[in-house]
Design a protein around this motif. Structure first.
Motif, PDB file in Angstrom:
ATOM      1  N   LYS A   1      45.680  39.151  40.006  1.00 22.70           N
ATOM      2  CA  LYS A   1      44.941  40.374  40.319  1.00 22.70           C
ATOM      3  C   LYS A   1      43.438  40.207  40.112  1.00 22.70           C
ATOM      4  CE  LYS A   1      47.140  42.961  37.418  1.00 22.70           C
ATOM      5  NZ  LYS A   1      47.956  41.845  36.867  1.00 22.70           N
ATOM      6  N   THR A   2      43.048  39.711  38.938  1.00 23.60           N
ATOM      7  CA  THR A   2      41.619  39.616  38.629  1.00 23.60           C
ATOM      8  C   THR A   2      40.884  38.623  39.531  1.00 23.60           C
ATOM      9  OG1 THR A   2      41.879  40.335  36.330  1.00 23.60           O
ATOM     10  CG2 THR A   2      39.925  39.017  36.852  1.00 23.60           C
ATOM     11  N   PRO A   3      41.338  37.375  39.674  1.00 24.35           N
ATOM     12  CA  PRO A   3      40.593  36.461  40.555  1.00 24.35           C
ATOM     13  C   PRO A   3      40.543  36.933  42.002  1.00 24.35           C
ATOM     14  CG  PRO A   3      42.684  35.477  39.859  1.00 24.35           C
ATOM     15  CD  PRO A   3      42.471  36.689  39.019  1.00 24.35           C
ATOM     16  N   THR A   4      41.615  37.570  42.466  1.00 27.05           N
ATOM     17  CA  THR A   4      41.609  38.098  43.830  1.00 27.05           C
ATOM     18  C   THR A   4      40.607  39.243  43.947  1.00 27.05           C
ATOM     19  OG1 THR A   4      43.947  37.513  44.107  1.00 27.05           O
ATOM     20  CG2 THR A   4      43.022  39.090  45.669  1.00 27.05           C
ATOM     21  N   SER A   5      40.528  40.076  42.922  1.00 31.58           N
ATOM     22  CA  SER A   5      39.570  41.187  42.920  1.00 31.58           C
ATOM     23  C   SER A   5      38.138  40.677  42.988  1.00 31.58           C
ATOM     24  CB  SER A   5      39.752  42.036  41.654  1.00 31.58           C
ATOM     25  OG  SER A   5      41.020  42.648  41.628  1.00 31.58           O
ATOM     26  N   ILE A   6      37.836  39.661  42.177  1.00 31.96           N
ATOM     27  CA  ILE A   6      36.482  39.108  42.150  1.00 31.96           C
ATOM     28  C   ILE A   6      36.132  38.474  43.499  1.00 31.96           C
ATOM     29  CG2 ILE A   6      34.984  37.391  41.082  1.00 31.96           C
ATOM     30  CD1 ILE A   6      35.553  39.812  39.334  1.00 31.96           C
TER      31      ILE A   6
ATOM     32  N   VAL B   1      26.447  43.461  45.861  1.00 34.23           N
ATOM     33  CA  VAL B   1      26.122  43.531  44.434  1.00 34.23           C
ATOM     34  C   VAL B   1      26.815  44.737  43.794  1.00 34.23           C
ATOM     35  CG1 VAL B   1      24.270  43.924  42.763  1.00 34.23           C
ATOM     36  CG2 VAL B   1      23.928  42.322  44.660  1.00 34.23           C
ATOM     37  N   GLU B   2      26.768  45.864  44.471  1.00 33.60           N
ATOM     38  CA  GLU B   2      27.420  47.083  43.958  1.00 33.60           C
ATOM     39  C   GLU B   2      28.925  46.875  43.830  1.00 33.60           C
ATOM     40  OE1 GLU B   2      27.884  51.856  45.116  1.00 33.60           O
ATOM     41  OE2 GLU B   2      26.765  50.480  46.421  1.00 33.60           O
ATOM     42  N   ALA B   3      29.510  46.179  44.828  1.00 32.46           N
ATOM     43  CA  ALA B   3      30.953  45.927  44.805  1.00 32.46           C
ATOM     44  C   ALA B   3      31.332  45.046  43.617  1.00 32.46           C
ATOM     45  CB  ALA B   3      31.388  45.268  46.116  1.00 32.46           C
ATOM     46  N   ILE B   4      30.519  44.043  43.346  1.00 35.30           N
ATOM     47  CA  ILE B   4      30.794  43.145  42.221  1.00 35.30           C
ATOM     48  C   ILE B   4      30.712  43.905  40.905  1.00 35.30           C
ATOM     49  CG2 ILE B   4      29.943  41.137  40.941  1.00 35.30           C
ATOM     50  CD1 ILE B   4      29.053  39.979  43.666  1.00 35.30           C
ATOM     51  N   GLN B   5      29.686  44.738  40.756  1.00 38.20           N
ATOM     52  CA  GLN B   5      29.524  45.516  39.527  1.00 38.20           C
ATOM     53  C   GLN B   5      30.704  46.471  39.331  1.00 38.20           C
ATOM     54  OE1 GLN B   5      25.682  47.288  40.255  1.00 38.20           O
ATOM     55  NE2 GLN B   5      24.571  45.656  39.220  1.00 38.20           N
ATOM     56  N   PHE B   6      31.109  47.122  40.408  1.00 40.44           N
ATOM     57  CA  PHE B   6      32.240  48.057  40.328  1.00 40.44           C
ATOM     58  C   PHE B   6      33.517  47.315  39.934  1.00 40.44           C
ATOM     59  CE2 PHE B   6      35.934  50.203  42.008  1.00 40.44           C
ATOM     60  CZ  PHE B   6      35.716  51.538  41.712  1.00 40.44           C
ATOM     61  N   THR B   7      33.753  46.181  40.563  1.00 40.66           N
ATOM     62  CA  THR B   7      34.994  45.436  40.337  1.00 40.66           C
ATOM     63  C   THR B   7      35.091  44.926  38.905  1.00 40.66           C
ATOM     64  OG1 THR B   7      35.064  44.795  42.668  1.00 40.66           O
ATOM     65  CG2 THR B   7      36.356  43.472  41.126  1.00 40.66           C
TER      66      THR B   7
ATOM     67  N   LYS C   1      34.832  47.059  47.011  1.00 31.82           N
ATOM     68  CA  LYS C   1      34.988  47.588  45.658  1.00 31.82           C
ATOM     69  C   LYS C   1      36.476  47.556  45.312  1.00 31.82           C
ATOM     70  CE  LYS C   1      31.098  50.862  45.606  1.00 31.82           C
ATOM     71  NZ  LYS C   1      30.736  52.284  45.441  1.00 31.82           N
ATOM     72  N   VAL C   2      36.806  46.838  44.256  1.00 33.51           N
ATOM     73  CA  VAL C   2      38.217  46.627  43.922  1.00 33.51           C
ATOM     74  C   VAL C   2      38.485  46.980  42.460  1.00 33.51           C
ATOM     75  CG1 VAL C   2      40.146  45.004  43.957  1.00 33.51           C
ATOM     76  CG2 VAL C   2      38.257  44.719  45.572  1.00 33.51           C
ATOM     77  N   ALA C   3      39.562  47.702  42.238  1.00 36.55           N
ATOM     78  CA  ALA C   3      40.070  47.942  40.886  1.00 36.55           C
ATOM     79  C   ALA C   3      41.450  47.298  40.812  1.00 36.55           C
ATOM     80  CB  ALA C   3      40.167  49.439  40.605  1.00 36.55           C
ATOM     81  N   ASN C   4      41.872  46.918  39.615  1.00 33.95           N
ATOM     82  CA  ASN C   4      43.233  46.384  39.502  1.00 33.95           C
ATOM     83  C   ASN C   4      43.899  46.917  38.240  1.00 33.95           C
ATOM     84  OD1 ASN C   4      43.377  44.177  37.254  1.00 33.95           O
ATOM     85  ND2 ASN C   4      41.465  43.706  38.348  1.00 33.95           N
ATOM     86  N   ILE C   5      45.225  47.004  38.301  1.00 30.85           N
ATOM     87  CA  ILE C   5      46.000  47.597  37.217  1.00 30.85           C
ATOM     88  C   ILE C   5      47.236  46.739  36.934  1.00 30.85           C
ATOM     89  CG2 ILE C   5      47.058  49.116  38.937  1.00 30.85           C
ATOM     90  CD1 ILE C   5      46.723  49.971  35.221  1.00 30.85           C
TER      91      ILE C   5
ATOM     92  N   GLU D   1      36.803  55.906  44.032  1.00 32.68           N
ATOM     93  CA  GLU D   1      35.620  55.306  44.643  1.00 32.68           C
ATOM     94  C   GLU D   1      35.890  53.894  45.164  1.00 32.68           C
ATOM     95  OE1 GLU D   1      32.383  55.393  41.887  1.00 32.68           O
ATOM     96  OE2 GLU D   1      32.899  57.402  41.155  1.00 32.68           O
ATOM     97  N   ALA D   2      37.020  53.326  44.803  1.00 34.69           N
ATOM     98  CA  ALA D   2      37.338  51.949  45.208  1.00 34.69           C
ATOM     99  C   ALA D   2      37.725  51.882  46.679  1.00 34.69           C
ATOM    100  CB  ALA D   2      38.476  51.403  44.343  1.00 34.69           C
ATOM    101  N   ASP D   3      37.561  50.691  47.247  1.00 34.50           N
ATOM    102  CA  ASP D   3      38.087  50.431  48.591  1.00 34.50           C
ATOM    103  C   ASP D   3      39.540  49.987  48.495  1.00 34.50           C
ATOM    104  OD1 ASP D   3      35.575  50.810  49.992  1.00 34.50           O
ATOM    105  OD2 ASP D   3      34.935  48.907  49.110  1.00 34.50           O
ATOM    106  N   ILE D   4      39.817  49.205  47.453  1.00 34.84           N
ATOM    107  CA  ILE D   4      41.139  48.601  47.287  1.00 34.84           C
ATOM    108  C   ILE D   4      41.538  48.661  45.819  1.00 34.84           C
ATOM    109  CG2 ILE D   4      42.464  46.449  47.481  1.00 34.84           C
ATOM    110  CD1 ILE D   4      40.317  45.616  49.640  1.00 34.84           C
ATOM    111  N   VAL D   5      42.806  48.939  45.566  1.00 34.31           N
ATOM    112  CA  VAL D   5      43.363  48.853  44.214  1.00 34.31           C
ATOM    113  C   VAL D   5      44.532  47.876  44.263  1.00 34.31           C
ATOM    114  CG1 VAL D   5      44.544  50.069  42.350  1.00 34.31           C
ATOM    115  CG2 VAL D   5      42.667  51.194  43.570  1.00 34.31           C
ATOM    116  N   LEU D   6      44.468  46.853  43.430  1.00 35.45           N
ATOM    117  CA  LEU D   6      45.538  45.867  43.351  1.00 35.45           C
ATOM    118  C   LEU D   6      46.416  46.171  42.147  1.00 35.45           C
ATOM    119  CD1 LEU D   6      43.559  42.553  44.064  1.00 35.45           C
ATOM    120  CD2 LEU D   6      44.761  44.031  45.689  1.00 35.45           C
ATOM    121  N   ALA D   7      47.725  46.177  42.366  1.00 33.94           N
ATOM    122  CA  ALA D   7      48.668  46.435  41.284  1.00 33.94           C
ATOM    123  C   ALA D   7      49.666  45.289  41.208  1.00 33.94           C
ATOM    124  CB  ALA D   7      49.394  47.762  41.523  1.00 33.94           C
ATOM    125  N   GLY D   8      50.049  44.944  39.994  1.00 37.69           N
ATOM    126  CA  GLY D   8      51.015  43.862  39.831  1.00 37.69           C
ATOM    127  C   GLY D   8      51.225  43.549  38.370  1.00 37.69           C
ATOM    128  N   VAL D   9      52.271  42.775  38.087  1.00 32.05           N
ATOM    129  CA  VAL D   9      52.550  42.404  36.705  1.00 32.05           C
ATOM    130  C   VAL D   9      51.504  41.405  36.220  1.00 32.05           C
ATOM    131  CG1 VAL D   9      55.018  42.800  37.000  1.00 32.05           C
ATOM    132  CG2 VAL D   9      54.083  40.517  37.414  1.00 32.05           C
TER     133      VAL D   9
END
Length: 292
Positions: free
Chosen positions: A168-173, A135-141, A181-185, A155-163
């Motif tokens: 990025k977003t569906p993979t993060s979710i 639940v915490e991971a989903i909220q963070f992502t 915990k995933v962030a994307n840029i 604080e993230a476990d993984i950061v996804l970067a790409g054009v």
């Protein structure tokens, strides 16, 4: 727990089948396994009947008429002996094949671990530490999608970067639902990412790339869905090639792992990310970029 496999009656042998899925919990595992198995068959006409939270004989008695009216294959994950016995009895009376799909795995684990399974319905969905972590991971992502909240990326476990439109977003979710915990840029040539991206110590940064031709197609479809018909650089072949090249140079310069998502589903991309993450955790250190 003996596996009950009946001989499939002749009327069931056709290109169309009723598939009854009975679970004593949410049925998520059962649906996933059934979907994976059905993917191996082409042009199969399957009518699915989903029966979650089946935890009593009374509930089974209400389902029995539906089994009789729509005879087919019964797949189940019922751990309560009384409920299982009654379902197997009903299936025998109706001449239907019944398959307890987790029995073989459970038996193998009992032998390997030297202990009996607990036999508690929905145990995998218990509100334990793993549940709250997910639940915490989903909220963070959700709070760190599309470059938002970069101040907390450490604080993230993984950061996804790409054009843009590189999944990025569906993979993060998807990863968040697995407890990461995933962030994307998004990487934009005209707008460099925040310096924080290049200073991260804890998260594993993964670059997502794709074939420019495929990306142009995806972006054009996106524009059409928005009723945007005018010509833009967003879906211009040469501009897209330059974007992808820009991102790939950034990945290489920073030694980030790279995943080509051109022919990968979201699930396959997430699996590749998890494999890289587990390898990194095992080594306890980061490695240079290695496209996969």
């Amino acid at each position: 727990m003996p596996v009950l496999l009946h001989r499939v009656p002749e009327p069931l042998i056709s290109n169309r089948v009723h598939l009854h899925l009975l679970s004593d919990s949410t049925g998520e595992t059962l649906e996933m396994l059934a979907k994976a198995a059905l993917a191996q068959f082409e042009d199969a006409d399957v009518m699915r009947h989903f029966w979650p939270m089946v935890r009593s004989r009374q509930h089974l008695e209400r389902i029995a008429p539906e089994l009789k009216a729509n005879p087919g294959l019964v797949l189940f994950t019922l751990v309560n002996p009384e409920t299982r016995d009654r379902l197997e009895e009903i299936c025998r009376q109706l001449g239907l094949p019944a398959v307890p799909i987790l029995d073989r795995v459970t038996e193998a684990l009992e032998k390997a671990l030297g202990q009996e399974a607990h036999g508690k319905p929905g145990r995998q969905h218990a509100m334990d530490q793993a549940y709250f972590k997910r639940v915490e991971a989903i909220q963070f992502t959700i709070a760190h999608d599309d470059g938002v909240g970069w101040e907390n990326w450490e604080e993230a476990d993984i950061v996804l970067a790409g054009v843009s439109r590189s999944s990025k977003t569906p993979t993060s979710i998807y990863l968040a639902n697995r407890g990461y915990k995933v962030a994307n840029i998004p990487l934009v040539v005209e707008s460099p990412p925040p310096p924080k991206l290049f200073e991260l110590k804890n998260p594993m940064v993964v670059g997502l790339t794709t074939a420019p031709e495929r990306l142009v197609q995806v972006r054009r479809n996106r524009l059409l869905s928005l009723n945007e018909e005018r010509t833009t650089d967003y879906a211009d072949q040469e501009k897209v090639k330059a974007e992808v090249a820009f991102a790939r140079r950034m990945f290489a310069d920073n030694g980030w792992a790279v995943i080509d998502v051109t022919r990968r589903s979201i699930e396959e991309t997430a699996a590749a990310v998890i494999r890289l993450y587990n390898e990194r955790e095992t080594r306890g250190t980061t490695q240079g970029a290695k496209p996969i």
